[in-house]
Write an enzyme that holds these catalytic residues in place. Structure first.
Site, PDB file in Angstrom:
ATOM      1  N   LYS A  54       0.847  -1.202   0.000  1.00  0.00           N
ATOM      2  CA  LYS A  54       0.000   0.000   0.000  1.00  0.00           C
ATOM      3  C   LYS A  54       0.877   1.244   0.000  1.00  0.00           C
ATOM      4  O   LYS A  54       0.652   2.187  -0.778  1.00  0.00           O
ATOM      5  CB  LYS A  54      -0.918   0.008   1.243  1.00  0.00           C
ATOM      6  CG  LYS A  54      -2.020  -1.044   1.193  1.00  0.00           C
ATOM      7  CD  LYS A  54      -2.750  -1.196   2.520  1.00  0.00           C
ATOM      8  CE  LYS A  54      -3.737  -2.362   2.442  1.00  0.00           C
ATOM      9  NZ  LYS A  54      -4.411  -2.668   3.702  1.00  0.00           N
ATOM     10  N   GLN A  98      -4.245  -1.163   9.852  1.00  0.00           N
ATOM     11  CA  GLN A  98      -4.228  -2.516   9.303  1.00  0.00           C
ATOM     12  C   GLN A  98      -4.803  -3.512  10.318  1.00  0.00           C
ATOM     13  O   GLN A  98      -4.440  -3.488  11.492  1.00  0.00           O
ATOM     14  CB  GLN A  98      -2.784  -2.892   8.915  1.00  0.00           C
ATOM     15  CG  GLN A  98      -2.652  -4.209   8.175  1.00  0.00           C
ATOM     16  CD  GLN A  98      -3.270  -4.200   6.777  1.00  0.00           C
ATOM     17  OE1 GLN A  98      -3.422  -3.153   6.152  1.00  0.00           O
ATOM     18  NE2 GLN A  98      -3.634  -5.364   6.285  1.00  0.00           N
ATOM     19  N   ASP A 121     -10.755   3.199   4.253  1.00  0.00           N
ATOM     20  CA  ASP A 121     -11.186   1.797   4.207  1.00  0.00           C
ATOM     21  C   ASP A 121     -12.710   1.694   4.118  1.00  0.00           C
ATOM     22  O   ASP A 121     -13.237   0.663   3.716  1.00  0.00           O
ATOM     23  CB  ASP A 121     -10.752   1.081   5.502  1.00  0.00           C
ATOM     24  CG  ASP A 121      -9.559   0.155   5.313  1.00  0.00           C
ATOM     25  OD1 ASP A 121      -9.368  -0.343   4.191  1.00  0.00           O
ATOM     26  OD2 ASP A 121      -8.833  -0.064   6.297  1.00  0.00           O
TER      27      ASP A 121
HETATM   28  N1  GUN Z   1      -6.497  -6.504   6.683  1.00  0.00           N
HETATM   29  C1  GUN Z   1      -6.787  -7.280   5.629  1.00  0.00           C
HETATM   30  N2  GUN Z   1      -7.448  -6.580   4.686  1.00  0.00           N
HETATM   31  C2  GUN Z   1      -7.583  -5.320   5.171  1.00  0.00           C
HETATM   32  C3  GUN Z   1      -8.162  -4.129   4.650  1.00  0.00           C
HETATM   33  O1  GUN Z   1      -8.715  -4.081   3.555  1.00  0.00           O
HETATM   34  N3  GUN Z   1      -8.084  -3.034   5.445  1.00  0.00           N
HETATM   35  C4  GUN Z   1      -7.497  -3.071   6.668  1.00  0.00           C
HETATM   36  N4  GUN Z   1      -7.474  -1.945   7.390  1.00  0.00           N
HETATM   37  N5  GUN Z   1      -6.940  -4.160   7.175  1.00  0.00           N
HETATM   38  C5  GUN Z   1      -6.984  -5.272   6.426  1.00  0.00           C
END
Ligand code: GUN
Length: 301
Positions: A54, A98, A121
């Site tokens: 990311k 995350q 998100d």
């Molecule tokens: N952990 C696994 N997928 C995601 C996601 O799309 N967003 C976040 N914040 N954590 C994750």
């Protein structure tokens, strides 16, 4: 005729190129760039690798990016303090924590403490509500459903009046994609059915689907005979079914399988997403788009 493969890696490339151009134009006109902070608690290897991707992607688009790694034993109060700090930071437009978080931290409390206007998100209840209302209320559609909708849009498959069947009712895929596709407007306006573990006769529902979206997390759940000839099949399942040694790198890698039997289904469907390389790569592109949009909302452009 074999199905047209919807290649998420290729579509992601196109979307990232569009975002990069827009970032340059905004920078030239307004002197600002989107800012994204990714907070990682602890050092779970899978989370670390997601977060690095990311951050690397944000950097490649010309965003300001912060990878804020915090120790596994950070207190809940300290994490909430950090979220408040980024809420007040004018150069940050997207905040992502995350998941999963360590067990001593209340995940719901943390997600609810993210500024809804920086919640790229789309997990905050305010953004879930905005999504359900639809139209101009929507700010941050969650990234995986947004990626699914974008793939369907770019495939040219008609959604208006289409029978959509969503397999799975999770908060991050099933429920939001069902809500998005039933809204009025382009890329939506469908008749949506959500099926789940208590549904009787899954097969009969799937067989009606012009667009079948499968997010159950059960490898090979959807059988080829459940697919309507010519349907658009979106497989969101990413299931680790074993390990193998990569012939190119010599490293041990996971064998991934979707919720749909791809080989057989692709002989019947009109369009289909592979696993890996289908929906997965789209998620990160949508995160970048949400962050760019957050800046655009702020600039009112
Ligand atoms: N952990 C696994 N997928 C995601 C996601 O799309 N967003 C976040 N914040 N954590 C994750």
């Amino acid at each position: 005729m074999p199905a047209i493969i919807l290649n998420g890696t290729e579509i992601r490339k196109e979307i990232l190129a569009e975002i990069r151009q827009e970032v340059e134009a905004i920078k030239a006109a307004h002197g600002v760039v989107p800012g994204l902070v990714t907070i990682l608690v602890g050092s779970n290897p899978a989370s670390l690798s997601y977060v690095s991707l990311k951050v690397k992607t944000a950097h490649s688009l010309g965003f300001k990016e912060i990878q804020d790694n915090q120790p596994e034993d950070i207190s809940e109060a300290a994490l909430l303090g950090l979220l408040d700090q980024y809420r007040r930071d004018e150069t940050i437009h997207g905040i992502l924590v995350q998941l999963p978080l360590p067990p001593h931290i209340d995940e719901k409390l943390v997600l609810n403490a993210i500024d809804p206007d920086k919640d790229v998100d789309g997990f905050h209840p305010v953004n879930v509500g905005r999504l359900v209302i639809g139209g101009s209320e929507v700010k941050f559609p969650p990234c995986t459903p947004a990626g699914i909708q974008e793939m369907i849009r770019r495939s040219g498959v008609e959604t208006r009046g289409a029978e959509v069947v969503v397999v799975g009712r999770s908060n991050i895929v099933g429920k939001p994609i069902a809500n998005m596709l039933l809204q009025k407007g382009s890329g939506a306006n469908a008749t949506v059915t959500v099926v789940h573990t208590a549904t009787r006769n899954l097969a009969a529902h799937c067989q009606r689907a012009d667009i079948l979206i499968v997010a159950a997390g059960v490898p090979g759940l959807v059988k080829p005979e459940w697919i309507k000839p010519g349907a658009c099949v979106i497989d969101v399942g990413v299931n680790r079914v074993g390990e193998t040694v990569s012939p190119t790198t010599g490293k041990t890698v996971a064998i991934l399988r979707g919720d749909v039997d791809f080989e057989e289904a692709s002989k019947i469907a009109g369009f289909i997403t592979p696993v890996p390389g289908g929906v997965g790569p789209m998620t990160i592109a949508m995160l970048m788009r949400n962050t760019l949009n957050s800046l655009k909302f702020k600039l009112q452009i």
